[in-house]
Design a protein around this motif. Structure first.
Motif, PDB file in Angstrom:
ATOM      1  N   SER A  58      45.213  42.002  41.184  1.00  0.00           N
ATOM      2  CA  SER A  58      44.915  40.679  41.721  1.00  0.00           C
ATOM      3  C   SER A  58      44.830  40.730  43.244  1.00  0.00           C
ATOM      4  O   SER A  58      43.963  40.102  43.858  1.00  0.00           O
ATOM      5  CB  SER A  58      45.991  39.693  41.271  1.00  0.00           C
ATOM      6  OG  SER A  58      45.724  38.407  41.774  1.00  0.00           O
ATOM      7  N   ARG A  59      45.710  41.489  43.849  1.00  0.00           N
ATOM      8  CA  ARG A  59      45.661  41.629  45.305  1.00  0.00           C
ATOM      9  C   ARG A  59      44.412  42.371  45.738  1.00  0.00           C
ATOM     10  O   ARG A  59      43.748  41.986  46.705  1.00  0.00           O
ATOM     11  CB  ARG A  59      46.906  42.354  45.799  1.00  0.00           C
ATOM     12  CG  ARG A  59      48.148  41.512  45.649  1.00  0.00           C
ATOM     13  CD  ARG A  59      49.378  42.235  46.102  1.00  0.00           C
ATOM     14  NE  ARG A  59      49.185  42.959  47.342  1.00  0.00           N
ATOM     15  CZ  ARG A  59      50.163  43.435  48.068  1.00  0.00           C
ATOM     16  NH1 ARG A  59      51.413  43.269  47.677  1.00  0.00           N
ATOM     17  NH2 ARG A  59      49.925  44.097  49.176  1.00  0.00           N
ATOM     18  N   SER A  62      41.529  40.116  45.595  1.00  0.00           N
ATOM     19  CA  SER A  62      41.500  39.140  46.695  1.00  0.00           C
ATOM     20  C   SER A  62      41.066  39.810  47.993  1.00  0.00           C
ATOM     21  O   SER A  62      40.507  39.160  48.868  1.00  0.00           O
ATOM     22  CB  SER A  62      42.861  38.482  46.832  1.00  0.00           C
ATOM     23  OG  SER A  62      43.480  38.828  48.033  1.00  0.00           O
TER      24      SER A  62
ATOM     25  N   ASP B  15      42.103  32.504  39.987  1.00  0.00           N
ATOM     26  CA  ASP B  15      41.317  32.229  41.183  1.00  0.00           C
ATOM     27  C   ASP B  15      41.423  30.762  41.561  1.00  0.00           C
ATOM     28  O   ASP B  15      41.625  30.418  42.730  1.00  0.00           O
ATOM     29  CB  ASP B  15      39.842  32.570  40.932  1.00  0.00           C
ATOM     30  CG  ASP B  15      39.595  34.060  40.994  1.00  0.00           C
ATOM     31  OD1 ASP B  15      40.599  34.804  41.092  1.00  0.00           O
ATOM     32  OD2 ASP B  15      38.431  34.472  40.958  1.00  0.00           O
ATOM     33  N   ARG B  59      48.295  36.907  45.220  1.00  0.00           N
ATOM     34  CA  ARG B  59      47.225  36.888  46.217  1.00  0.00           C
ATOM     35  C   ARG B  59      47.687  36.216  47.497  1.00  0.00           C
ATOM     36  O   ARG B  59      47.402  36.688  48.605  1.00  0.00           O
ATOM     37  CB  ARG B  59      46.016  36.152  45.647  1.00  0.00           C
ATOM     38  CG  ARG B  59      45.334  36.940  44.572  1.00  0.00           C
ATOM     39  CD  ARG B  59      44.180  36.187  43.982  1.00  0.00           C
ATOM     40  NE  ARG B  59      43.328  35.582  44.980  1.00  0.00           N
ATOM     41  CZ  ARG B  59      42.110  35.148  44.739  1.00  0.00           C
ATOM     42  NH1 ARG B  59      41.611  35.263  43.527  1.00  0.00           N
ATOM     43  NH2 ARG B  59      41.391  34.607  45.675  1.00  0.00           N
ATOM     44  N   SER B  62      49.729  38.535  49.488  1.00  0.00           N
ATOM     45  CA  SER B  62      48.955  39.562  50.174  1.00  0.00           C
ATOM     46  C   SER B  62      48.221  38.977  51.368  1.00  0.00           C
ATOM     47  O   SER B  62      47.926  39.671  52.329  1.00  0.00           O
ATOM     48  CB  SER B  62      47.981  40.203  49.194  1.00  0.00           C
ATOM     49  OG  SER B  62      46.664  40.153  49.662  1.00  0.00           O
TER      50      SER B  62
END
Lengths: 241, 241
Positions: A58-59, A62, B15, B59, B62
């Motif tokens: 997921s990181r 992104s 998302d 996310r 990060s």
DNA sequence: ATCTCCAGCTTGTATGATAACCGGTCAGCA
DNA sequence: TGCTGACCGGTTATCATACAAGCTGGAGAT
């Protein structure tokens, strides 16, 4: 009990997995466009659960390093980080510092020009307050540079363009540490330099107050360019190398 | 089978959650330092599983927007976006498009000014080649706008400041899709508009060639400002709202 | 040979459970 | 009273499992 130190908190597994995957991609181990191993396989390889792998992915998604499609797999992005602007955490090299500062000069100059057109009464009052505060405070004190930063932040906000504001905040945060270091390396600020800073600030504010956008931009550039030289970084348009 | 259109792939839930949380934080709904609702509560509010919330949080972590600590909760970072500058992938709102373009005008103008000082012979030749290519190509053709992009990229590179170059590439990538859309919405380019673009480009190049930095910057700003108006975005310093 | 359909892979999402961690509470004790 | 320490509820971190949805390729039907 001697030599006590702060304990090192155990890092999160997903952080570690993300770090290793990022390194593998950047090093070219997975070429752009290539397909990564499946989540299940990565989970087995790292000896973690699939969920940890998913959080790491997921990181990466992104950061636009990988792109996943349901049923197909995860693929390394063709152009890593094209829509992401990130600077190295601590630009130690003087040339980088110069270049980043130069970018700031351009953007903040334009922001001052916009502020001259758009600043409202309360923002003008805030700028005036900062100027007064800097004048009365002892030069070089903490509250002095704090008011300085606030003055610049107010102008950025008064540009009424959130992207200018955000980008200048971003650049400022990245330059902050390096500037502090450069300051301590440079000879201690002379009283004359403090007076010069104050005069430059007032020139900027005067132009904004009389709604003279080109003058405000020029004054801000002069100010920041002079600041660059005071930090030993050379002028705005320098014939470096 | 009439009126076929590209299907819209269902967006990932994580998302969407990440997008909404980011917006909420940026809008100040959650103040810096404040604690976010727990994952369980967010999951219920968004009507998704806790895992989706966790991926979204991953996310945000990060991006350095939030910071989580086991047993305590998730907190909004004191200074969001410190080492990272990112834009929404597709700025649909016209105001955002205007603001981002305005930032580009400021940076690319300064880049043109630097290029006037620093461009070497081969870079000047490359610019000249782009101009020639645009002149002979049929207006509005693919290779036309491709040469246009190359002209701007060459100037950015000639600034000899990699940060200008990188940042302009970054902005360009983010604006590309929106510009294309705005172009198709706007009335088809008139031949007169094509001529105007060519004249503006040549003014920029002429100033760079004669090493006149202020003129180059002014010409580039005029060109991009005119481009903004052609796209229906208003002028560089507009009294919007 | 070509088409259809399905098994088997992938990622996306949901659910439930356990461990580690934190802050506050409150009985117990001096 | 004032302090200590065990405990409790809530939170994140991690795991395991299951199912849904999307894609690919090949078996089997036509």
């Amino acid at each position: 009990m001697t030599s006590i130190t702060s304990v090192t908190r155990a890092p999160r597994l997903s952080d570690e997995v993300a770090r290793q995957l990022t390194a593998a991609i950047r090093s070219g181990e997975f070429a752009p466009g290539a397909r990564l191993p499946s989540e299940k396989e990565l989970a087995e390889r790292f000896e973690v659960s699939r969920m940890v792998v998913r959080e790491a992915m997921s990181r990466l998604k992104s950061d636009e390093l990988v792109d996943t499609r349901q049923g197909l797999g995860a693929f390394v992005s063709a152009e890593p980080g094209k829509s992401l602007f990130r600077l190295e955490p601590d630009p130690a090299i003087v040339k980088d510092l110069h270049d980043i500062f130069q970018l700031r000069v351009a953007v903040e100059g334009a922001a001052a020009g916009l502020a001259a057109v758009r600043a409202n009464r309360s923002e003008l009052a805030a700028m005036r307050a900062c100027l007064r505060e800097m004048k009365v405070s002892v030069a070089g004190r903490e509250d002095d540079i704090e008011a300085d930063n606030r003055f610049h932040a107010t102008i950025a906000r008064a540009s009424r363009n959130p992207y200018f504001d955000r980008f200048l905040t971003f650049l400022g945060a990245n330059l902050h540490g390096a500037i502090a270091k450069a300051r301590s390396n440079t000879a201690a600020r002379h009283p004359s330099s403090v007076l010069a800073v104050q005069a430059e600030h007032e020139a900027v504010f005067a132009a904004i107050e009389r709604r003279d956008a080109p003058a405000a931009e020029a004054a801000m550039r002069r100010h920041l360019s002079a600041a660059m030289e005071r930090l030993g970084l050379g002028p705005f348009t320098g014939a470096r190398s």
